[in-house]
Scaffold this motif. Structure first.
Motif, short mmCIF file in Angstrom:
data_model
loop_
_atom_site.label_atom_id
_atom_site.label_comp_id
_atom_site.label_asym_id
_atom_site.label_seq_id
_atom_site.Cartn_x
_atom_site.Cartn_y
_atom_site.Cartn_z
N SER A 14 0.83 -1.21 0.00
CA SER A 14 0.00 0.00 0.00
C SER A 14 0.86 1.26 0.00
O SER A 14 0.63 2.18 -0.79
CB SER A 14 -0.92 -0.01 1.22
N ALA A 15 1.86 1.29 0.87
CA ALA A 15 2.73 2.47 0.96
C ALA A 15 3.52 2.67 -0.33
O ALA A 15 3.74 3.81 -0.77
CB ALA A 15 3.68 2.31 2.15
N TYR A 16 3.92 1.56 -0.96
CA TYR A 16 4.71 1.66 -2.19
C TYR A 16 3.84 2.17 -3.34
O TYR A 16 4.30 2.95 -4.19
CB TYR A 16 5.31 0.31 -2.54
N LEU A 17 2.59 1.73 -3.38
CA LEU A 17 1.66 2.24 -4.40
C LEU A 17 1.48 3.75 -4.28
O LEU A 17 1.40 4.47 -5.29
CB LEU A 17 0.31 1.53 -4.27
N LYS A 18 1.42 4.22 -3.05
CA LYS A 18 1.29 5.66 -2.84
C LYS A 18 2.56 6.39 -3.24
O LYS A 18 2.52 7.43 -3.90
CB LYS A 18 0.94 5.94 -1.38
N PHE A 22 0.31 5.70 -7.98
CA PHE A 22 -0.67 4.96 -8.78
C PHE A 22 -2.11 5.38 -8.47
O PHE A 22 -3.05 4.80 -9.01
CB PHE A 22 -0.52 3.46 -8.53
N SER A 23 -2.29 6.38 -7.62
CA SER A 23 -3.63 6.85 -7.25
C SER A 23 -4.44 7.21 -8.49
O SER A 23 -3.94 7.86 -9.41
CB SER A 23 -3.52 8.07 -6.34
N GLY A 24 -5.70 6.77 -8.52
CA GLY A 24 -6.58 7.09 -9.63
C GLY A 24 -6.42 6.20 -10.84
O GLY A 24 -7.15 6.34 -11.82
N SER A 25 -5.46 5.27 -10.80
CA SER A 25 -5.21 4.39 -11.94
C SER A 25 -6.13 3.18 -11.90
O SER A 25 -6.67 2.81 -10.87
CB SER A 25 -3.75 3.91 -11.91
N TYR A 47 -4.50 -0.52 0.12
CA TYR A 47 -4.27 0.88 -0.25
C TYR A 47 -5.59 1.66 -0.23
O TYR A 47 -5.65 2.78 0.29
CB TYR A 47 -3.64 0.95 -1.64
N ASN A 48 -6.62 1.07 -0.79
CA ASN A 48 -7.91 1.77 -0.87
C ASN A 48 -8.55 1.99 0.49
O ASN A 48 -9.33 2.93 0.68
CB ASN A 48 -8.86 1.01 -1.79
N ASP A 52 -8.11 8.17 0.18
CA ASP A 52 -9.37 8.63 -0.40
C ASP A 52 -9.40 8.45 -1.91
O ASP A 52 -10.43 8.06 -2.47
CB ASP A 52 -9.60 10.10 -0.03
N GLU A 53 -8.29 8.78 -2.58
CA GLU A 53 -8.23 8.60 -4.04
C GLU A 53 -7.90 7.15 -4.34
O GLU A 53 -6.80 6.67 -4.02
CB GLU A 53 -7.20 9.53 -4.68
#
Length: 350
Positions: A14-18, A22-25, A47-48, A52-53
């Motif tokens: 999750s932290a790596y995605l942020k 990658f938000s909104g993808s 992550y979700n 919020d995004e």
């Protein structure tokens, strides 16, 4: 119930995605119920929960019942996984053009050695046809990035004891039907390079060492899980080969961080080996390490070598993989082999 280590891993993803924005993808994951594919999706769900995004996910799978089983803890009151939709179809069928996504992670593949021996034609056909369908879908969707999960088996047999880079390919016996897997993977790596060259497809090849860690299901039967289960039961670890072949490994979240990095970095059409160099050792040495550290002294390593290769094991090799090319992108593996087993054991005991 998720183990402590597995929950930690999902938070890492999750932290790596942020961090990698990658938000909104929208991300498609083929092989959604497999080990790596399912952990990627669970990491996106985590992550979700925290942001919020949202990141939207499309999981490609064949069996709705298996999806419900694998993602049982992620299901909401309506029996759905929030912000995740599942597309049920065989990978050998074309993906509908109405489906749209920004990134594609192609993990779908058989990993059962016995199946390689009994159904080599189907193995080759599935690897090639499935991958071509995914590449065509990504091309028509104008995907921003795609990662194809290949295997260290493309290196074949290496007879020198040295670190090998991506271009140091060894020998593969084309008359051995077990080669259907390794040669199929080589073919699709060439196909990926061809799509990058001819169509500009932003595809990268993740050439994986054997991958495991927290979250491995109790049904897993690859050699690392067999060793771990024997140690948990206090039984002898039985080797069906001489154990001299060199294995290479990498922890699940280390691999997944590399996959997400490759979606946005690296050269299109190129292959990148994902391995923790510290894990390179013989199968016998790994079995001995597991027996010594995880069986309370009850297990020992014994041999029961059949005359033929009835278990479908890959040919013996001295292969020691180099992670230098992946490291050049800023990636490093975190967990060594003992730590990989330590973090996996609670899930297998469960």
């Amino acid at each position: 119930m998720k183990s402590v280590a597995f929950q930690e891993d999902l938070c890492v993803i999750s932290a790596y995605l942020k961090e990698k924005q990658f938000s909104g993808s929208t991300i498609m994951v083929t092989g959604a119920t497999g080990l790596i594919g399912s952990i990627i999706i669970k990491g996106i769900v985590e992550y979700n929960k925290e942001n919020d995004e949202k990141i939207f996910c499309i999981g490609l799978a064949r069996n709705p019942e298996k999806v419900n089983s694998v993602f049982q803890e992620e299901l909401d009151a309506n029996g759905l996984v929030p912000n995740v939709s599942f597309l049920y179809q065989d990978i050998e069928k074309s993906i509908p053009e109405t489906v749209k996504c920004d990134f594609v992670i192609h993990t779908a593949n058989s990993t059962t050695s016995k199946f390689f021996m009994t159904n080599p034609v189907e193995v080759i056909d599935s690897i090639y046809t499935g991958s071509k369908n995914v590449f065509e879908f990504a091309r028509k969707s104008n995907a921003k990035g795609i990662v194809y999960l290949s295997s260290m088996e493309v290196f074949g047999q290496v007879f020198e004891e040295k670190r090998v880079g991506e271009n140091d390919l060894g020998y593969i016996d084309l008359q051995n039907v077990r080669s259907c897997y390794s040669e199929g993977k080589r073919l699709v790596e060439c196909l990926a390079a061809s799509y990058a060259h001819e169509y500009g497809l932003p595809v990268k090849v993740a050439r994986l060492a054997q991958t495991f860690g927290a979250g491995v299901p109790s049904t897993e039967n690859r050699v690392f899980a067999q060793f771990a289960k024997s140690a948990i039961k206090g039984e002898d670890i039985v080797l069906h080969t001489n154990g001299l072949s060199c294995g290479n490994y990498c922890y699940t979240t280390d691999v997944i961080r590399a996959i997400f990095l490759l979606l946005k970095a690296g050269k299109n059409g190129d292959a990148y080996t994902i391995v923790n160099e510290e894990t390179s050792r013989s199968i016998y040495d790994m079995a001995s390490m597991v027996a010594e550290n995880f069986s309370d002294g009850k297990s020992k390593v014994v041999f029961d070598i059949p005359e033929g290769n009835e278990f479908g094991y890959a040919p013996q090799t001295k292969l020691k993989l180099s992670s230098a090319k992946m490291n050049s992108l800023g990636w490093n593996a975190k967990y060594n082999l003992k730590e990989m087993f330590e973090r996996m054991m609670p899930d297998l005991k469960e």
